[in-house]
Design a protein around this motif. Structure first.
Motif, short mmCIF file in Angstrom:
data_model
loop_
_atom_site.label_atom_id
_atom_site.label_comp_id
_atom_site.label_asym_id
_atom_site.label_seq_id
_atom_site.Cartn_x
_atom_site.Cartn_y
_atom_site.Cartn_z
N ARG A 191 0.82 -1.21 0.00
CA ARG A 191 0.00 0.00 0.00
C ARG A 191 0.85 1.26 0.00
N ASN A 192 2.02 1.16 0.67
CA ASN A 192 2.89 2.34 0.78
C ASN A 192 3.93 2.39 -0.33
N ASN A 193 3.86 1.43 -1.24
CA ASN A 193 4.80 1.36 -2.35
C ASN A 193 6.25 1.43 -1.84
N SER A 194 6.51 0.60 -0.82
CA SER A 194 7.81 0.66 -0.16
C SER A 194 8.23 -0.75 0.22
N SER A 195 9.51 -0.90 0.57
CA SER A 195 9.93 -2.22 1.06
C SER A 195 10.52 -2.08 2.47
N GLU A 196 9.98 -1.08 3.21
CA GLU A 196 10.44 -0.87 4.59
C GLU A 196 9.53 -1.60 5.56
N LEU A 197 10.11 -2.40 6.45
CA LEU A 197 9.32 -3.02 7.51
C LEU A 197 8.94 -1.95 8.53
N LYS A 215 -0.20 -1.80 -8.32
CA LYS A 215 0.67 -2.29 -9.41
C LYS A 215 2.14 -2.00 -9.10
N PRO A 216 2.72 -2.74 -8.13
CA PRO A 216 4.13 -2.53 -7.81
C PRO A 216 5.01 -3.07 -8.93
N SER A 217 6.25 -2.55 -9.01
CA SER A 217 7.17 -3.09 -10.01
C SER A 217 7.59 -4.49 -9.58
N GLU A 218 8.09 -5.27 -10.55
CA GLU A 218 8.59 -6.62 -10.23
C GLU A 218 9.70 -6.52 -9.19
N GLU A 219 10.51 -5.48 -9.35
CA GLU A 219 11.65 -5.29 -8.44
C GLU A 219 11.18 -5.03 -7.01
N LEU A 220 10.14 -4.21 -6.89
CA LEU A 220 9.62 -3.93 -5.54
C LEU A 220 9.05 -5.21 -4.91
N MET A 221 8.35 -6.00 -5.72
CA MET A 221 7.79 -7.25 -5.16
C MET A 221 8.91 -8.20 -4.74
N ASP A 222 10.00 -8.23 -5.49
CA ASP A 222 11.16 -9.06 -5.08
C ASP A 222 11.67 -8.59 -3.72
#
Ligand code: A3P
Length: 277
Positions: free
Chosen positions: A54-60, A198-205
């Motif tokens: 939701r936040n378009n981030s990869s921060e815990l 719609k996150p990027s593939e990289e963000l989902m990785d």
């Protein structure tokens, strides 16, 4: 305490009738999302994935997820990304959230692992004071006879699956802990599609990497939120992240205990795939 056909932990939740009334007075946005689960089924894990997407981030996050069962409504109103968690039954969810058809993700887990996780967790909390010296077999008996303070596991998953059956069009996604363990990256995508982001593939990785048990538990052990310190005396590590494994129950349950739970589940005809491997 018993309330409306189920049980609630009075010590930490205070007056549950009041809380449910207050929740019913809240208004939500159509875009708000709830992660619901019986305790120890992967609530925190699923929450982190949803919050990142939701936040378009990869921060815990460094906070505990906003638990609607307990937090004051003023705090619940301040949740900026609209993601909240709950251990409530469908009939106790805030009325407006259901009327607005807010998205709900229900995560469920093999109840045998849930029982083991719950036993180990409660022993380290203030609310678990009463079971401090209890042996696992006594605790397990309480678990399968619905005497624990969060009510029955079977009722919980049954009521959520019934809710979906009765409201086929309702945006509710059932996620199985064991499947997510097997294919975390795939589940990040499943959840993203459900949330219509719609996150990027990289963000989902990156999200999948951050939410691997080792990565996530190491981060959480170093970032214990204040709210966690209120429920536990253990301050040197985060008690929500113990082993994160599938099948630890085999080290705890006897064959007879395992079969007793199987029988109860079969008798209730749960329309869910439950993984016992
Ligand atoms: P264990 O006690 O078996 O380790 P909840 O968040 O609903 O309280 O669930 C807690 C359980 O989920 C704990 O189980 C915890 O370790 C597990 N868990 C938390 N994060 C996880 C992750 N990233 N991967 C797998 N399991 C995780």
């Amino acid at each position: 305490v018993e309330y409306d056909g189920t049980r609630f932990p009075a010590i930490i939740f205070g007056n549950i009738a009041n809380q449910l009334r207050e929740l019913n007075g809240m208004t939500f946005k159509e875009s708000d999302v709830f992660v619901v689960a019986y305790p120890k089924s992967g609530t925190h894990w699923c929450y982190e994935i949803v919050a990142m997407l939701r936040n378009n981030s990869s921060e815990l996050t460094k906070q505990s997820p906003p638990l609607i069962d307990r937090l004051p409504v003023e705090k619940l109103r301040q949740v900026s990304d609209g993601v909240r968690v709950s251990h409530l039954l469908p009939r106790h969810m805030p009325r407006d959230s259901i009327e607005r058809r807010c998205k709900i993700i229900h995560i469920y887990r093999n109840p045998k692992d849930v029982a083991v996780s719950y036993f180990n967790f409660l022993k380290k909390t203030k609310e678990g004071e009463l079971i401090k010296d209890m042996k696992f077999d006594v605790f397990f008996q309480m678990f399968i006879t619905d005497q624990l303070h969060r009510g029955s596991w079977i009722d919980y998953v049954k009521e959520w699956t019934d809710f979906k059956e009765e409201n086929v069009e309702y945006p509710l996604l059932n996620i199985c802990y064991e499947n997510m363990k097997k294919d975390l990256r795939g589940h990040v995508k499943i959840i993203a599609d459900f949330l219509e982001v719609k996150p990027s593939e990289e963000l989902m990785d990156k999200i999948a990497h951050k939410c691997e048990f080792q990565t996530m538990s190491a981060f959480k052990h170093n970032n214990i939120p204040d709210s966690m310190c209120r429920i536990t005396e253990v301050r040197d590590k985060h008690i929500m992240y113990r082993k994160g494994e599938v099948g630890d129950w085999k080290n705890w349950l006897t064959v007879a205990q395992s079969e007793a739970l199987d029988e109860r589940i079969q008798a209730r005809n749960l329309p869910l795939e439950i993984h016992y491997s």
